[in-house]
Design an enzyme around this catalytic site. Structure first.
Site, PDB file in Angstrom:
ATOM      1  CB  ALA A   1      22.502  34.148   1.403  1.00  0.00           C
ATOM      2  CB  ALA A   2      17.638  37.531   0.283  1.00  0.00           C
ATOM      3  N   GLY A   3      18.535  37.388   3.315  1.00  0.00           N
ATOM      4  CA  GLY A   3      18.501  37.931   4.674  1.00  0.00           C
ATOM      5  C   GLY A   3      19.899  38.246   5.184  1.00  0.00           C
ATOM      6  CG  ASP A   4      22.660  35.162   5.619  1.00  0.00           C
ATOM      7  OD1 ASP A   4      22.117  35.265   6.734  1.00  0.00           O
ATOM      8  OD2 ASP A   4      22.802  34.071   5.031  1.00  0.00           O
TER       9      ASP A   4
HETATM   10  O1  RIB Z   1      20.854  32.153   5.178  1.00  0.00           O
HETATM   11  C1  RIB Z   1      21.218  31.211   4.228  1.00  0.00           C
HETATM   12  C2  RIB Z   1      22.142  30.195   4.822  1.00  0.00           C
HETATM   13  O2  RIB Z   1      21.467  29.477   5.820  1.00  0.00           O
HETATM   14  C3  RIB Z   1      22.639  29.153   3.857  1.00  0.00           C
HETATM   15  O3  RIB Z   1      23.819  29.556   3.221  1.00  0.00           O
HETATM   16  C4  RIB Z   1      22.788  27.912   4.729  1.00  0.00           C
HETATM   17  O4  RIB Z   1      24.108  27.501   4.870  1.00  0.00           O
HETATM   18  C5  RIB Z   1      22.160  28.275   6.075  1.00  0.00           C
HETATM   19  O5  RIB Z   1      23.096  28.570   7.035  1.00  0.00           O
END
Ligand code: RIB
Length: 305
Positions: free
Chosen positions: A250-253
């Site tokens: 989730a660093a990208g998120d």
């Molecule tokens: O970007 C990370 C996410 O990718 C995780 O939380 C997983 O659920 C997938 O959707």
């Protein structure tokens, strides 16, 4: 500050840490395990935005089983507006299996669950709230036709659209050219450009290919190195920040969230990417997707150095 709309997925993340990934047919012992009510690229971006203090709404669907209702509470606790989140009865939410190895690399398997039910009709039903937003974040864990539908409905609106083309899959030309910013990592960039991407020169070439196909601007995430900004006129690296990383999940998120927030505040693209780099670096300092997503003071402190 414009309201930010995130349309996308929820996943319940089953997390495993291991020294190395197993070979086919091999069983290995994990050294850490967790089940986290927090995951899915869409909801991760919404939660990261909420922690950073953004005015953010989420559009998506959760099942009422396997921690779905608990996830709704997580969103609300993090300041995310949930009027366009449906809890579908007798249904499983999306789920992901995430394994992190000793090099802090990860592999993911995802099960779509109710993310597959986020259809164009759900966008139409919530259009009053969605259409009032100024910045939009999309990823590729809900049906492609829904992202295309939102893009079409936004036609003619003054808005900023950020598309995180993750997980990697072919992109319809309308999305490639319709997003103001594409934010792939090197794997997604390589898939879209049809080449492998490792060196700075690879990033430049791959971004050039997408720009020649009509992409407007690419913010290519490059892990610890930071991120490259590529437009038809320029190509530059915005350096990343050094932290003690535990898990890149989730660093990208978090990067997308930081970028969207900074843009919504009128910061330049360079400053927005710098802000995003700092938020993303901090998010890697704990195990799991949302555990270390920072609040604004932590990001500001890292930016000050
Ligand atoms: O970007 C990370 C996410 O990718 C995780 O939380 C997983 O659920 C997938 O959707």
């Amino acid at each position: 500050m414009a309201r930010i709309c995130v349309i996308g997925s929820f996943n319940i993340d089953i997390m495993a840490a291991c020294q190395r990934f197993p070979n086919v047919g091999e069983t290995i012992v994990m050294n850490r395990f967790d089940l986290q009510v927090g995951g899915g690229k869409g909801a991760n971006q919404a939660v990261a935005l909420g922690r950073l203090g953004a005015d953010v709404m989420m559009v998506g669907k959760l099942g009422d089983q396997f921690y779905g209702p608990e996830y709704l509470a997580v969103l609300k606790r993090n300041g995310v507006s949930c009027e366009a989140v449906e809890v579908v009865p007798n249904a499983f939410p999306g789920a992901a299996f995430v394994a992190v190895d000793g090099n802090r690399d990860n592999v993911l398997y995802i099960y779509p669950g109710t993310n597959a039910l986020v259809d164009p009709a759900w966008v139409d039903r919530n259009w009053d709230a969605i259409g009032a937003c100024g910045v939009f974040l999309m990823q590729l864990e809900i049906p492609m036709e829904t992202n295309l539908h939102l893009l079409a409905r936004l036609d003619g609106h003054k808005r900023t659209l950020i598309l995180d083309p993750a997980p990697a899959r072919p992109l319809p030309p309308a999305l490639l050219t319709g997003a103001d910013y594409l934010t792939p990592n090197e794997v997604e960039l390589g898939m879209l450009a049809g080449m492998s991407v490792e060196s700075e020169e690879d990033f430049r070439t791959a971004c050039g290919i997408l720009l020649s196909q009509g992409a407007r601007a690419i913010i290519a995430k490059a892990g610890k190195r930071g991120a490259f900004i590529a437009t038809p006129d320029s190509f530059e690296l915005v350096p990343g920040f050094r932290v003690d990383a535990v898990d890149p999940t989730a660093a990208g998120d978090t990067f997308n969230a930081g970028f969207a927030l900074a843009l919504s505040e009128g910061k330049s693209v360079f400053e927005s990417v710098r802000f995003a780099n700092a938020a993303a670096a901090l998010s890697t300092t704990a195990f799991g997707a949302q555990g270390a997503m920072p609040d604004r003071p932590r990001v500001e402190a890292l930016l000050r150095g």
